[in-house]
Design a protein around this motif. Structure first.
Motif, PDB file in Angstrom:
ATOM      1  N   SER A   1      20.406  86.762  48.528  1.00 60.25           N
ATOM      2  CA  SER A   1      20.678  85.388  48.095  1.00 60.25           C
ATOM      3  C   SER A   1      22.153  85.039  48.275  1.00 60.25           C
ATOM      4  CB  SER A   1      20.270  85.202  46.634  1.00 60.25           C
ATOM      5  OG  SER A   1      18.905  85.492  46.440  1.00 60.25           O
TER       6      SER A   1
ATOM      7  N   LEU B   1      21.787  86.159  35.432  1.00 61.22           N
ATOM      8  CA  LEU B   1      22.062  84.746  35.179  1.00 61.22           C
ATOM      9  C   LEU B   1      23.373  84.567  34.422  1.00 61.22           C
ATOM     10  CD1 LEU B   1      18.507  83.390  34.261  1.00 61.22           C
ATOM     11  CD2 LEU B   1      19.782  83.014  36.373  1.00 61.22           C
TER      12      LEU B   1
ATOM     13  N   ASP C   1       8.635  88.544  45.149  1.00 60.22           N
ATOM     14  CA  ASP C   1       8.680  89.022  43.765  1.00 60.22           C
ATOM     15  C   ASP C   1      10.064  89.519  43.387  1.00 60.22           C
ATOM     16  OD1 ASP C   1       6.035  88.422  43.490  1.00 60.22           O
ATOM     17  OD2 ASP C   1       5.317  90.471  43.848  1.00 60.22           O
TER      18      ASP C   1
ATOM     19  N   ARG D   1      12.218  86.576  42.576  1.00 59.17           N
ATOM     20  CA  ARG D   1      11.879  86.018  41.252  1.00 59.17           C
ATOM     21  C   ARG D   1      12.447  86.886  40.135  1.00 59.17           C
ATOM     22  NH1 ARG D   1       7.058  84.205  43.944  1.00 59.17           N
ATOM     23  NH2 ARG D   1       6.075  86.263  43.709  1.00 59.17           N
ATOM     24  N   ALA D   2      12.368  88.200  40.307  1.00 58.93           N
ATOM     25  CA  ALA D   2      12.915  89.100  39.288  1.00 58.93           C
ATOM     26  C   ALA D   2      14.432  88.976  39.194  1.00 58.93           C
ATOM     27  CB  ALA D   2      12.520  90.548  39.605  1.00 58.93           C
TER      28      ALA D   2
ATOM     29  N   TRP E   1      16.336  86.334  39.989  1.00 59.71           N
ATOM     30  CA  TRP E   1      16.780  85.041  39.469  1.00 59.71           C
ATOM     31  C   TRP E   1      16.243  84.730  38.071  1.00 59.71           C
ATOM     32  CZ3 TRP E   1      20.399  81.863  41.574  1.00 59.71           C
ATOM     33  CH2 TRP E   1      20.837  82.196  42.866  1.00 59.71           C
ATOM     34  N   SER E   2      15.460  85.634  37.517  1.00 59.28           N
ATOM     35  CA  SER E   2      15.002  85.464  36.134  1.00 59.28           C
ATOM     36  C   SER E   2      15.651  86.467  35.192  1.00 59.28           C
ATOM     37  CB  SER E   2      13.479  85.597  36.060  1.00 59.28           C
ATOM     38  OG  SER E   2      13.062  86.886  36.488  1.00 59.28           O
ATOM     39  N   SER E   3      16.504  87.348  35.722  1.00 57.56           N
ATOM     40  CA  SER E   3      17.182  88.343  34.901  1.00 57.56           C
ATOM     41  C   SER E   3      18.283  87.681  34.073  1.00 57.56           C
ATOM     42  CB  SER E   3      17.783  89.437  35.793  1.00 57.56           C
ATOM     43  OG  SER E   3      18.647  90.272  35.061  1.00 57.56           O
ATOM     44  N   LYS E   4      18.259  87.891  32.779  1.00 57.89           N
ATOM     45  CA  LYS E   4      19.285  87.306  31.913  1.00 57.89           C
ATOM     46  C   LYS E   4      20.667  87.865  32.227  1.00 57.89           C
ATOM     47  CE  LYS E   4      16.224  86.336  28.000  1.00 57.89           C
ATOM     48  NZ  LYS E   4      15.957  86.568  26.549  1.00 57.89           N
TER      49      LYS E   4
END
Length: 264
Positions: A240, A61, A49, A52-53, A55-58
């Motif tokens: 990562s 990114l 989780d 996912r949090a 790599w989904s943070s604007k």
């Protein structure tokens, strides 16, 4: 047991202790990144989780995009400048060669924080301060010594008679460079570009001093997040980056050999 045996055992203990000291924070970061209870150790399960949090943070990114562009640009500039320097160091002997090589390696001898502060003061005095150009220049200066080392190592392991043969049949220096030299040392060039990109991608001191507010690289965004948020998202993102760096090091080792690069 002889004195030499005791010395050998002591040296191994010191070596393994230093390795454990360096690896321990990395291991903790990797464990926290997959721990459902965040920073509570020992872990009580496994989760993705946090990844996912992350790599989904604007915000992250956007920082990744900035670091991607910055890393690619800095790597290309550093290698474009390092190539003629490496050719001169590997192919010719001239007065002051050692001094020039030392100057090129200077960014490795100066702590990055001091180098970053010096660059910031310089750019402020010439009217730039923090900005895209100072940031790109700072990254290129920081990674250029690595490019010089790798490309010099590749050229020293390349028989110069191939270049001489090309010039003997009428090829000019530029034609020889693009038709003979670069194709032969392409593995070293790829390794240099990869390492320079990873170093620029992970750089924090230069970025925090020279990055403009509207163009913030990922390490600075990660630092800002850690200051105000206490969860494992930052650990997941750091994990990562660690894994990506490890993969890059394996690629460089396979292509050029880390030992040959480091001793050049």
């Amino acid at each position: 047991m002889t004195r030499w045996d005791i010395s050998s055992i002591a040296l191994r203990l010191v070596t393994f202790s230093m390795m454990a000291f360096l690896i321990f924070p990395i291991a903790v970061t990797l464990i926290v990144a997959v721990n459902p209870r965040e920073f509570v150790l020992p872990p009580n399960g496994f989760t993705l989780d946090w990844f996912r949090a992350a790599w989904s943070s604007k915000t992250f990114l956007r920082g990744m995009g900035v670091s991607l562009v910055l890393g690619l640009a800095a790597a290309l500039i550093a290698n474009a400048l390092a190539l003629p320097a490496a050719i001169a160091l590997a192919r010719t002997n001239f007065p002051g060669k050692g001094a020039i090589n030392l100057i090129l390696m200077t960014p490795l001898l100066i702590p990055t924080t001091i180098l970053s502060l010096a660059l910031y003061i310089y750019f402020v005095r010439v009217g730039y301060g923090s900005g895209l150009v100072p940031l790109l220049v700072g990254h290129a200066i920081h990674i250029m010594p690595y490019a010089v080392r790798i490309l010099t190592a590749s050229l020293l392991n390349f028989d110069p008679s191939y270049e001489e043969a090309a010039r003997n049949v009428g090829a000019g220096r530029i034609r020889t460079l693009f038709s003979v030299t670069l194709p032969v040392i392409r593995t070293g060039l790829i390794s240099s570009l990869t390492l320079c990109f990873i170093l620029s991608w992970n750089d924090f001191p230069i970025s925090v001093f020279l990055a403009p507010p509207s163009w913030t690289p990922l390490p600075v965004e990660l630092y800002s997040y850690i200051k105000f948020q206490y969860d494992a998202v930052a650990a997941a993102l750091a994990s990562s980056l660690i894994l990506l760096s490890a993969v890059a090091m394996v690629v460089i080792d396979r292509l050029a050999g880390l030992r040959r690069v480091l001793r050049s």
